[in-house]
Design a protein around this motif. Structure first.
Motif, mmCIF file in Angstrom:
data_model
loop_
_atom_site.group_PDB
_atom_site.id
_atom_site.type_symbol
_atom_site.label_atom_id
_atom_site.label_comp_id
_atom_site.label_asym_id
_atom_site.label_seq_id
_atom_site.Cartn_x
_atom_site.Cartn_y
_atom_site.Cartn_z
ATOM 1 N N GLY A 56 0.711 -1.291 -0.117
ATOM 2 C CA GLY A 56 0.167 0.064 -0.016
ATOM 3 C C GLY A 56 0.761 1.342 -0.100
ATOM 4 N N ILE A 57 1.765 1.204 -0.907
ATOM 5 C CA ILE A 57 2.717 2.346 -0.821
ATOM 6 C C ILE A 57 2.317 3.661 -1.389
ATOM 7 C CG2 ILE A 57 4.960 3.157 -1.657
ATOM 8 C CD1 ILE A 57 6.067 0.472 -1.156
ATOM 9 N N LYS A 97 -0.970 4.457 -1.609
ATOM 10 C CA LYS A 97 -2.167 5.223 -0.664
ATOM 11 C C LYS A 97 -1.063 5.912 0.527
ATOM 12 C CE LYS A 97 -5.972 6.029 1.582
ATOM 13 N NZ LYS A 97 -7.042 6.711 0.619
ATOM 14 N N ALA A 98 0.038 5.550 0.843
ATOM 15 C CA ALA A 98 0.656 6.177 1.951
ATOM 16 C C ALA A 98 1.302 7.137 1.579
ATOM 17 C CB ALA A 98 1.671 5.150 2.602
ATOM 18 N N LYS A 143 0.400 9.879 4.389
ATOM 19 C CA LYS A 143 1.516 9.810 5.299
ATOM 20 C C LYS A 143 2.609 10.628 5.220
ATOM 21 C CE LYS A 143 3.173 6.364 7.758
ATOM 22 N NZ LYS A 143 4.031 4.988 7.717
ATOM 23 N N PHE A 144 3.117 10.777 4.187
ATOM 24 C CA PHE A 144 4.277 11.577 3.961
ATOM 25 C C PHE A 144 4.196 12.902 3.277
ATOM 26 C CE2 PHE A 144 5.160 6.938 3.992
ATOM 27 C CZ PHE A 144 6.091 6.784 5.266
ATOM 28 N N VAL A 200 10.806 7.195 0.331
ATOM 29 C CA VAL A 200 9.741 6.188 0.344
ATOM 30 C C VAL A 200 9.741 5.185 -0.664
ATOM 31 C CG1 VAL A 200 7.389 5.737 1.122
ATOM 32 C CG2 VAL A 200 8.544 7.811 1.970
#
Lengths: 361, 179
Positions: free
Chosen positions: A44-45, A47-48, A52-53, A61
């Motif tokens: 799930g990168i 979405k993150a 998230k970042f 990331v």
């Protein structure tokens, strides 16, 4: 009565580096049906990246999408952010980026070649290539400070400079490596046992390569002129001596030979860069927040990597879409397996050089 | 009976499973098996069979789809076994922590003996961790080979031997006062 037997490979198997499951439907020795399941490592990168970042950290990331082509991922993301912000980086930073991209390609191709040999049963060649691959890892550690996952590229340039002593050291190592690669080419062309395992096996014809829209070394081994390095203008690939390497056979041997000649070409590019490195700063501070959307493509070791980035003028992005090379090649994989012997399946699979952690993200 | 103990100490076989890693640690494990670092000098062989392995190398934060297979592999390994978490994301979740498909580290599912940090863990660190794992494997072997009683002594009351309640429950220990 049913005449076929189903044989699964994976998700955990000694011939696989990563969890992927193939279901082969076999009639005697021949494979007549293939099913694949690639989603075991989905994290799930994408979405993150939007929740998230912040945008200036995502370059590090997305490098964790894949450890083998990490630098291409951060390069593609950084290029798209630089395109959105609208800054210009120095010529020296561009050259250093190409240097690391090509070194990464060299070690990834060497890993693939050694793994193909291991899966074909040639353990000695695996050990030989893996041993020589350490030269490249040492060079990467010398330049960036880490062997894998070097967070070298940042928005605005690169994080470390190289001095004259380092450049001399690297040139000497690359010269040694070049002779070793010439030795591999001799071995891969003339070794009789390797030819039994590689020649005429796992053939992808030029028509099929067009039809399945293949990319990367897989397409170039079938004679398809597909290399993103030829088409982009973010990095000055035409100045450093890039040549597209193609082959016409389309079998495992052709893929190996394409990878080997790309090794030589990449080493030559690294030599050219180190000998003609321009003077200047390595980092330009870029100000602003990304706004609008863009598409950037790069050539990863396995083929075209595409990023779609959409920003809204704040620190968080709206969308990051990653299209990875292995994902595009999966239809071609399934087609090549049809009609092949089951005993050749691991070697064919390794010759595709699949990267499932890229595919599943 | 054939004595396996000295052989197991000299040649621990490893089982490698990728539970959602980025391949960084996996290629470093592969580099460990290659001539420069060469962990085969400790007798280590990478085997794909859980039923023959002693050390379980796991890379990656555990993803939802890999956890069943992870536990299946762990339960298929014979005792004594040692689990190594290779890489920062395997130890704690790392950069993938709190992503929606990730379980934040290996020790939420199976007991971990050795944590190897680093993104990606360098081969030197992995070798250090493996040497540590071999010590743990040896101590676990000794623990397993310690003799223990399955039954209490029978009670003798008025010349009638009573063996009721003499079998121990699982995990129950005999008090010294009783015997």
């Amino acid at each position: 009565m049913k005449k076929t037997i189903n044989i699964p490979i994976g998700s955990q198997h000694i011939a696989l580096l990563e969890p992927v499951r193939f279901k082969f439907e076999c009639e005697n020795e021949k494979i007549v049906g293939v099913g694949s399941d690639v989603g075991f490592v989905h994290r799930g990168i994408e979405k993150a990246c939007t929740t998230k970042f912040k945008f200036d950290g995502i370059g590090y990331v997305v490098a964790r999408v894949c450890g083998l082509c990490a630098i291409t991922h951060s390069m593609t993301y950084t290029a798209s952010i630089e395109k959105l912000i609208g800054g210009e980086i120095t010529q020296k930073a561009k050259y250093l980026r190409i240097l690391l991209l090509e070194l990464d390609r060299v070690h990834s191709h060497m890993l693939c070649l050694s793994h193909t040999c291991e899966n074909a049963g040639f353990e000695a060649m695996f050990m030989r290539i893996m041993g020589d691959r350490e030269d490249i890892m040492e060079i990467q550690e010398l330049i960036t400070g880490n062997r894998v996952q070097f967070d070298y590229i940042s928005i605005g340039g690169v994080n470390r400079d190289i001095d004259a002593a380092q450049a001399k050291n690297i040139l000497a190592k690359l010269e040694l490596l070049k002779h070793k690669v010439l030795g591999y080419i001799d071995e891969f062309t003339n070794n009789w046992s390797l030819s039994l395992k590689f020649k005429g096996i796992g053939v992808l014809t030029l028509d099929d390569a067009y039809r399945f829209n293949t990319i990367g070394p897989l397409a170039r081994a079938s004679g398809l002129q597909a290399d993103v390095r030829n088409e982009i203008d973010y990095l000055p690939y035409d100045e450093v001596g890039f040549n597209m390497q193609t082959h016409s056979d389309g079998d495992i041997n052709a893929r190996n030979l394409v990878r080997l000649s790309e090794l030589l070409n990449s080493i030559e590019m690294c030599n050219n860069i180190l000998e003609g490195l321009p003077e200047g700063e390595i980092f330009t501070k870029l100000k602003g927040k990304p706004k609008g959307d863009t598409v950037v493509r790069f050539e990863a070791p396995r083929g075209e990597l595409m990023y779609y980035v959409k920003g809204n003028g704040s620190a968080m992005l709206d969308r990051v879409r990653i299209k990875t090379p292995t994902f595009s090649s999966i239809p071609a994989f399934s087609h090549v397996f049809m009609g092949a012997d089951y005993a050749d399946a691991p070697a064919i699979l390794a010759s595709f050089d699949p990267c499932l952690s890229c595919t599943a993200k | 009976m054939f004595d396996f103990k000295p052989i197991r100490k000299k040649s621990p076989w490893i089982l490698h499973y990728n539970a959602g890693s980025c391949n960084g640690c996996d290629i470093e494990i592969l580099a460990c098996l290659s001539p420069k670092y060469d962990i085969e000098r400790f007798g280590v062989i990478n085997t794909g069979n859980p039923k023959q392995s002693d050390v379980f190398l796991v890379t990656g934060p555990v993803t939802f789809r890999s956890r069943e297979r992870l536990i299946e592999l762990y339960t298929q390994m014979p005792e004594p076994k040692v689990v190594m978490a290779v890489g920062s994301c395997t130890c704690t979740g790392g950069v993938f922590r709190d992503m929606y498909n990730v379980e934040d580290g290996l020790d939420r599912y199976i007991p971990v003996d050795v944590y190897v940090p680093g993104c990606a863990s360098s081969p030197e660190l992995i070798i250090d961790g493996l040497v540590k794992a071999l010590e743990i494997l040896e101590s676990k072997t000794k623990e397993i080979e310690k003799p223990f009683k399955l039954f209490r002594n029978e009670t003798n009351k008025d010349g009638v031997v009573n063996r009721r309640n003499s079998a121990l429950k699982v995990g129950e220990e005999i008090d010294d006062e009783e015997n």
